[in-house]
Write an enzyme that holds these catalytic residues in place. Structure first.
Site, PDB file in Angstrom:
ATOM      1  N   HIS A  79       3.904  -0.618  -2.875  1.00 23.55           N
ATOM      2  CA  HIS A  79       4.127  -1.757  -1.982  1.00 23.55           C
ATOM      3  C   HIS A  79       3.533  -3.053  -2.529  1.00 23.55           C
ATOM      4  O   HIS A  79       2.860  -3.801  -1.830  1.00 23.55           O
ATOM      5  CB  HIS A  79       3.581  -1.460  -0.578  1.00 23.55           C
ATOM      6  CG  HIS A  79       4.234  -0.288   0.080  1.00 23.55           C
ATOM      7  ND1 HIS A  79       3.929   0.132   1.348  1.00 23.55           N
ATOM      8  CD2 HIS A  79       5.193   0.579  -0.371  1.00 23.55           C
ATOM      9  CE1 HIS A  79       4.659   1.193   1.671  1.00 23.55           C
ATOM     10  NE2 HIS A  79       5.426   1.477   0.623  1.00 23.55           N
ATOM     11  N   TYR A 193       6.723   9.864   7.972  1.00 24.75           N
ATOM     12  CA  TYR A 193       7.274  10.741   6.948  1.00 24.75           C
ATOM     13  C   TYR A 193       7.002  12.209   7.249  1.00 24.75           C
ATOM     14  O   TYR A 193       7.751  13.090   6.830  1.00 24.75           O
ATOM     15  CB  TYR A 193       6.698  10.373   5.573  1.00 24.75           C
ATOM     16  CG  TYR A 193       7.231   9.072   5.039  1.00 24.75           C
ATOM     17  CD1 TYR A 193       8.491   9.003   4.444  1.00 24.75           C
ATOM     18  CD2 TYR A 193       6.496   7.900   5.132  1.00 24.75           C
ATOM     19  CE1 TYR A 193       8.996   7.802   3.959  1.00 24.75           C
ATOM     20  CE2 TYR A 193       6.985   6.694   4.646  1.00 24.75           C
ATOM     21  CZ  TYR A 193       8.229   6.654   4.065  1.00 24.75           C
ATOM     22  OH  TYR A 193       8.728   5.464   3.595  1.00 24.75           O
TER      23      TYR A 193
END
Length: 302
Positions: A79, A193
């Site tokens: 990220h 997730y």
């Protein structure tokens, strides 16, 4: 051919490395490239905006200058963001992701999870939204972004468009406004997730700007481009995004006022993770893929 002259402090681990390369709006005269990369800071890495001059023979970079080493250094490998774009008033914009730490989304004391706006020489504009706030870095233009992977300025509509990765589901296209908070991780359309658990408190909340488009399931965007070419007149003003996980060229219709319309998915049969999208002077589209290919999309021969 290979271009020499990159610094030796580029961290190439995880999602890090060279992140974006864009020609200056005055490239024909100044030969300047604007580059974002993950810069080594001790054992950590930080998204950094730099510029350099490309030699006339296109063989080497000179006069490398870091314009902003963001306060986003982390040992995490994910990220970083980041894309670079320019408006019509002499400003450069680029994004930084949350660096894998969701708390950065609403921690305004550093540059993570933000879009930055600078003068072309890296100086901070006096009218940036937080220049009078001692608790927020002056360079920040907007807040609350998970991982900006596309950023493009639409000169016809005066819109700064951004596309970002959500978690599992919930990729977003946003219209970027100065000082606005886009909500990550409090507001999200995604799921964890590890299970079917919603991320954040809600999909929309007062005080946070909603996306203009959400992708559920995620396409995993790699870029964003507003098309203005002549080769495909029916696409003028439309948006194109490279899709990674869902391996296609994402095409989004946009009307004259900037309202998002229908979406369709092109080149799915290629099975390519499309990373970047741009166009040439004729309006032909060029795509780069994670397999190392450069693809061209042009009209059929008459």
């Amino acid at each position: 051919s290979e271009i020499n002259g990159l610094p030796d402090d580029i961290v190439t681990r995880g999602q890090g490395g060279l992140l974006d390369v864009q020609t200056s709006p005055e490239f024909a005269a100044d030969r300047t490239l604007y580059i974002t990369y993950s810069k080594s800071i001790g054992d950590e890495a930080a998204t950094t905006l730099a510029r350099a001059v490309l030699s006339e023979d296109n063989q080497r970079l000179t006069d490398w200058e870091d314009l902003l080493v963001t306060d986003s250094a982390s040992s995490a490998g994910q990220h970083f963001g980041s894309r670079v774009t320019f408006d019509d008033e002499g400003y450069v914009y680029f994004g930084v992701g949350d660096r894998g730490d969701r708390n950065n989304g609403q921690d305004f004391s550093n540059h993570a999870s933000s879009i930055m706006r600078l003068h072309m020489d890296g100086q901070v504009p006096d009218d940036n939204p937080f220049v009078d706030n001692p608790d927020i870095p002056d360079e920040i233009w907007s807040l609350g972004h998970r991982n900006p992977q596309g950023l493009t300025y639409d000169s016809e509509r005066d819109i700064l468009w951004e596309i970002e990765h959500g978690p599992r589901g919930g990729d977003e296209i946003n219209v970027i406004e100065p000082g606005a908070n886009y909500g990550w991780p409090i507001v999200s359309h995604g799921r964890e997730y590890w299970g079917p658990v919603n991320v954040g408190e809600a999909e929309s909340l007062p005080g946070y700007v909603d996306p203009v488009k959400v992708y559920v399931p995620s396409i995993a965007p790699g870029s964003l481009w507003v098309y203005r070419g002549e080769a495909f007149p029916e696409w003028q003003g439309h948006l194109f995004a490279g899709a990674l996980v869902l391996t296609h060229l994402n095409h989004i219709a946009v009307d004259a006022q900037g309202t998002i319309g229908d979406e369709d998915r092109l080149l799915e049969d290629l099975g390519e993770r499309i990373r970047a999208v741009t166009e040439d002077h004729r309006g032909y589209l060029y795509l780069s893929t994670d397999s190392g290919r450069i693809l061209r999309v042009s009209p059929p021969a008459p």
